[in-house]
Structure formats: structure tokens, C-alpha cells
Design a protein around this motif. Structure first.
Motif, mmCIF file in Angstrom:
data_model
loop_
_atom_site.group_PDB
_atom_site.id
_atom_site.type_symbol
_atom_site.label_atom_id
_atom_site.label_comp_id
_atom_site.label_asym_id
_atom_site.label_seq_id
_atom_site.Cartn_x
_atom_site.Cartn_y
_atom_site.Cartn_z
ATOM 1 N N ILE A 282 99.843 118.758 112.104
ATOM 2 C CA ILE A 282 99.588 120.133 111.673
ATOM 3 C C ILE A 282 99.182 120.113 110.212
ATOM 4 O O ILE A 282 99.858 119.503 109.380
ATOM 5 C CB ILE A 282 100.838 121.014 111.859
ATOM 6 C CG1 ILE A 282 101.199 121.131 113.342
ATOM 7 C CG2 ILE A 282 100.629 122.389 111.237
ATOM 8 C CD1 ILE A 282 102.533 121.815 113.587
ATOM 9 N N ASP A 283 98.070 120.763 109.893
ATOM 10 C CA ASP A 283 97.605 120.886 108.511
ATOM 11 C C ASP A 283 96.918 122.243 108.387
ATOM 12 O O ASP A 283 95.745 122.388 108.696
ATOM 13 C CB ASP A 283 96.638 119.745 108.158
ATOM 14 C CG ASP A 283 96.251 119.730 106.684
ATOM 15 O OD1 ASP A 283 96.486 120.743 105.996
ATOM 16 O OD2 ASP A 283 95.710 118.704 106.229
ATOM 17 N N MET A 284 97.669 123.247 107.951
ATOM 18 C CA MET A 284 97.176 124.612 107.898
ATOM 19 C C MET A 284 97.061 125.066 106.443
ATOM 20 O O MET A 284 98.063 125.162 105.735
ATOM 21 C CB MET A 284 98.103 125.561 108.657
ATOM 22 C CG MET A 284 98.287 125.224 110.127
ATOM 23 S SD MET A 284 99.361 126.410 111.002
ATOM 24 C CE MET A 284 98.270 127.840 111.045
ATOM 25 N N PRO A 285 95.831 125.346 105.966
ATOM 26 C CA PRO A 285 95.685 125.833 104.596
ATOM 27 C C PRO A 285 96.069 127.299 104.475
ATOM 28 O O PRO A 285 95.822 128.095 105.379
ATOM 29 C CB PRO A 285 94.188 125.633 104.324
ATOM 30 C CG PRO A 285 93.554 125.740 105.671
ATOM 31 C CD PRO A 285 94.543 125.168 106.640
ATOM 32 N N ALA A 286 96.695 127.641 103.374
ATOM 33 C CA ALA A 286 97.010 129.037 103.089
ATOM 34 C C ALA A 286 95.871 129.652 102.276
ATOM 35 O O ALA A 286 95.093 128.944 101.626
ATOM 36 C CB ALA A 286 98.321 129.139 102.325
ATOM 37 N N ASP A 287 95.777 130.975 102.289
ATOM 38 C CA ASP A 287 94.767 131.710 101.541
ATOM 39 C C ASP A 287 95.464 132.436 100.394
ATOM 40 O O ASP A 287 96.166 133.434 100.605
ATOM 41 C CB ASP A 287 94.061 132.717 102.456
ATOM 42 C CG ASP A 287 92.871 133.405 101.769
ATOM 43 O OD1 ASP A 287 92.796 133.358 100.534
ATOM 44 O OD2 ASP A 287 92.039 133.982 102.497
ATOM 45 N N VAL A 288 95.244 131.934 99.170
ATOM 46 C CA VAL A 288 95.962 132.487 98.019
ATOM 47 C C VAL A 288 95.413 133.834 97.582
ATOM 48 O O VAL A 288 95.992 134.471 96.674
ATOM 49 C CB VAL A 288 95.934 131.498 96.824
ATOM 50 C CG1 VAL A 288 96.652 130.205 97.179
ATOM 51 C CG2 VAL A 288 94.498 131.222 96.382
ATOM 52 N N THR A 289 94.325 134.296 98.209
ATOM 53 C CA THR A 289 93.790 135.626 97.865
ATOM 54 C C THR A 289 94.408 136.712 98.730
ATOM 55 O O THR A 289 94.045 137.879 98.616
ATOM 56 C CB THR A 289 92.265 135.651 98.047
ATOM 57 O OG1 THR A 289 91.916 135.520 99.431
ATOM 58 C CG2 THR A 289 91.605 134.529 97.258
ATOM 59 N N LYS A 290 95.320 136.327 99.617
ATOM 60 C CA LYS A 290 95.956 137.282 100.523
ATOM 61 C C LYS A 290 97.462 137.240 100.361
ATOM 62 O O LYS A 290 98.025 136.278 99.848
ATOM 63 C CB LYS A 290 95.557 136.974 101.968
ATOM 64 C CG LYS A 290 94.064 137.112 102.255
ATOM 65 C CD LYS A 290 93.753 136.784 103.705
ATOM 66 C CE LYS A 290 92.268 136.949 103.992
ATOM 67 N NZ LYS A 290 91.930 136.609 105.398
ATOM 68 N N PRO A 291 98.158 138.301 100.812
ATOM 69 C CA PRO A 291 99.623 138.302 100.754
ATOM 70 C C PRO A 291 100.187 137.136 101.549
ATOM 71 O O PRO A 291 99.566 136.680 102.504
ATOM 72 C CB PRO A 291 100.000 139.643 101.410
ATOM 73 C CG PRO A 291 98.792 140.508 101.250
ATOM 74 C CD PRO A 291 97.624 139.555 101.348
ATOM 75 N N PRO A 292 101.363 136.627 101.160
ATOM 76 C CA PRO A 292 102.228 137.115 100.093
ATOM 77 C C PRO A 292 101.902 136.560 98.707
ATOM 78 O O PRO A 292 102.675 136.779 97.770
ATOM 79 C CB PRO A 292 103.606 136.631 100.554
ATOM 80 C CG PRO A 292 103.309 135.346 101.262
ATOM 81 C CD PRO A 292 101.997 135.565 101.960
ATOM 82 N N PHE A 293 100.778 135.863 98.574
ATOM 83 C CA PHE A 293 100.401 135.340 97.256
ATOM 84 C C PHE A 293 99.982 136.471 96.330
ATOM 85 O O PHE A 293 100.140 136.391 95.113
ATOM 86 C CB PHE A 293 99.273 134.315 97.389
ATOM 87 C CG PHE A 293 99.682 133.049 98.059
ATOM 88 C CD1 PHE A 293 100.213 131.999 97.342
ATOM 89 C CD2 PHE A 293 99.540 132.905 99.434
ATOM 90 C CE1 PHE A 293 100.601 130.825 97.957
ATOM 91 C CE2 PHE A 293 99.918 131.739 100.071
ATOM 92 C CZ PHE A 293 100.453 130.689 99.340
ATOM 93 N N THR A 294 99.398 137.526 96.892
ATOM 94 C CA THR A 294 98.998 138.691 96.122
ATOM 95 C C THR A 294 99.885 139.872 96.524
ATOM 96 O O THR A 294 100.449 139.898 97.616
ATOM 97 C CB THR A 294 97.534 139.049 96.393
ATOM 98 O OG1 THR A 294 97.374 139.356 97.781
ATOM 99 C CG2 THR A 294 96.617 137.896 96.017
ATOM 100 N N SER A 295 99.986 140.819 95.652
ATOM 101 C CA SER A 295 100.838 141.980 95.926
ATOM 102 C C SER A 295 100.147 143.006 96.798
ATOM 103 O O SER A 295 100.801 143.855 97.406
ATOM 104 C CB SER A 295 101.262 142.656 94.616
ATOM 105 O OG SER A 295 100.136 143.038 93.854
ATOM 106 N N GLY A 296 98.790 142.903 96.893
ATOM 107 C CA GLY A 296 98.045 143.901 97.667
ATOM 108 C C GLY A 296 97.982 143.558 99.136
ATOM 109 O O GLY A 296 98.364 142.508 99.577
#
Length: 297
Positions: A283-297
Motif C-alpha cells: 500500500i502506498d497512498m499519497p495524501a493531498d496537502v491542499t485538502k482537509p485535514p491539512f487545510t482548514s477549509g
């Protein structure tokens, strides 16, 4: 039928926790696991685990958590280790050490199967001794003791080998081949490309003439699961800080990095009848730092 178990590599710092929170719904949808287990020893700013973070990870859907050589870095986790049966430390720490060396988890089968309970899953963590600083007992001797003491022999057994040396991890895989469902390496934070089901091996014999114990095959193996954390880093730490220390020999705080967070581990299918693995997938799943929970919006 088979039981599907997802085991995730060391959760490192805030980036690892946020990546897990974001990716968990997609991970569950894609793999449909009956159990999700993770090493959580680096969750608290890269070293240790706190009761609050333990609760947050459990709320994300982690069914069981393991700890390695950083087990006691946060002293407040001691009580949780003693009281929560789904959090374990290494089995080959001294008997007087706080916590338990194995856990029993009960997976729920699919809704289509009526939500019936499958066989128990026992999870055991061992610490390696090669290049490791924490004094521990002999992992090969201890695993024999633990396996002999498990309440049920008709169960799925997963062994995490938390070690620095790849040779020690590989050796444990072959040693337990055919006797447990999986031997999964952690600690070095770099996912390896050797995920496979170990084949049956001929009885070569051991020193002194005794037969090789692990020979029947059917054990899922990988040398290292990798980490659930920031991969634009040096093993989860800021590149600039580590390079400063390595190039000058001057002290630099190894702060946890943030870039390129990913969720890494394996998915394992285990036959409910044979109690041996039939498939393993990285398993190797990248996260998207432009989306929650990395961002508050």
C-alpha cells in the motif's frame, strides 16, 4: 473464505496522522479490510505516543497499535499500555516492563456473510538486537515462548519485526515460515520491494542437527512496510537538519518533516481454514496537502 488485514508502517508526526485521517476512507473502500493495524511509536512529534493521540488514531479506524523502541518516550502512555488490550509493546522486552507483548483482535467478516466473527488474530511485536540500542531478550527464543503460550492454536498470527538490520528481519521471516500468517518488518521507514508469500523450503537442518522449524510456506513477508509520514525527508526528519549534522558533526534538532505525506503498508489475505496467507500487496497512498485535514477549509 479469507480475512483481510491491513498493516501500516510507522506513523510519523503530524504529517503522518493527517495523511492517515485523509486516506483512511479511501483505504477502507479500496481494500475492504477486516482489521487495520498500525505501528504508532512515532506519532507524537516523531518519537513516542500519548494517550490523546492513541485515542485519535483509534477514532480514525485503527483497530490495534504496536510500539517499538520508542515505546516509553512519552511516560504518560504507561497507563494506556497497561489498560488497553489493543496497544502492545515488544514481547522481548523484560517481563517487568510496562505493557503486554501481544494482543488478540477479533475481525468482523463482511456484511454479506452476516457479520459473523472470523478466527482470532494475534499480533506480536519483536525488537531486533542488531544495531539497536534498547536492551532486549533474544527475539528468536521469545517468539517460541509466546507462540507456545497463546490461548488458541487455531488462530491467525501476525508478527511485526521492528529491527534495524534487514538480515535479522529476513531471518525471522524464514524462521517462522509456515508457522505464522505474516512476518512484517518495521522501523527503518523505507518501503521495500520484497513483499511476497514465502514458499515451502526443504528441511536443511539447523546447527546441532535439529530440523528447520519454518518450512511449510504460506507466510506473508516484507522487510519493511515503510512509514505513514512525510517522504520528502530523511526517514521522516527535516532534510536540512539531518544534513547539517551529517556534514558538520554539529548538533541539530531532528525536527519532523512535512513534505509529501503518504500512507504506506501492506494488505494481507489470510485463509480462514489454513490460517496462512494467500496474498500480500503493498500500500502506498499519497495524501493531498491542499485538502482537509491539512487545510482548514
Amino acid at each position: 473464505m479469507s480475512i483481510r488485514i491491513v498493516m501500516l508502517g510507522d506513523i510519523v508526526g503530524t504529517a503522518g496522522r493527517l495523511a492517515l485521517a485523509q486516506c483512511m476512507p479511501a483505504l477502507r473502500e479500496r481494500y475492504q479490510p477486516n482489521l487495520v493495524i498500525a505501528n504508532a511509536e512515532n506519532a507524537a512529534n516523531g518519537s513516542g505516543l500519548t494517550p490523546a493521540l492513541h485515542s485519535k488514531l483509534a477514532a480514525m479506524g485503527i483497530d490495534g497499535m504496536t510500539l517499538g523502541d520508542h515505546v516509553y518516550k512519552k511516560k504518560e502512555i504507561m497507563r494506556t499500555l497497561e489498560e488497553d488490550p489493543t496497544l502492545i509493546r515488544a514481547a522481548n522486552l523484560p517481563a517487568s516492563a510496562a505493557g503486554r507483548g501481544w494482543m488478540r483482535l477479533t475481525p468482523t467478516t463482511s456484511v454479506a456473510a452476516g457479520g459473523e466473527r472470523g478466527p482470532s488474530v494475534y499480533v506480536i511485536t519483536l525488537l531486533g538486537r542488531v544495531f539497536m540500542n534498547l536492551p532486549v531478550n533474544h527475539p528468536f527464543e521469545v517468539i517460541e515462548q509466546v507462540l507456545s503460550q497463546l490461548p488458541s492454536r487455531e488462530s491467525i498470527v501476525l508478527v511485526e519485526m521492528h529491527a534495524e538490520a534487514t538480515s535479522e528481519k529476513v531471518a525471522m521471516g524464514w524462521y517462522l515460515n509456515g508457522r505464522v500468517a505474516a512476518v512484517l518488518g518495521t522501523h527503518t521507514h523505507i518501503p521495500t520491494a520484497d513483499a511476497r508469500i514465502l514458499p515451502a523450503e526443504p528441511q536443511h537442518g539447523r546447527p546441532g542437527g535439529s530440523p528447520t522449524l519454518g518450512a511449510a510456506g504460506g507466510t506473508a513477508y516484507i522487510t519493511d512496510l515503510g512509514m505513514t509520514g512525510p517522504y520528502d525527508s530523511i526517514l521522516g526528519r527535516r532534510i536540512d537538519r539531518v544534513l547539517h549534522h551529517m556534514t558538520t558533526s554539529m548538533h541539530a534538532p531532528y525536527d519532523v518533516a512535512e513534505g509529501n505525506p503518504r500512507v504506506c503498508g501492506v494488505s494481507i489475505d489470510v485463509n480462514e481454514t489454513s490460517l496462512r496467507a494467500t496474498a500480500i500487496e503493498r500500500i502506498d497512498m499519497p495524501a493531498d496537502v491542499t485538502k482537509p485535514p491539512f487545510t482548514s477549509g
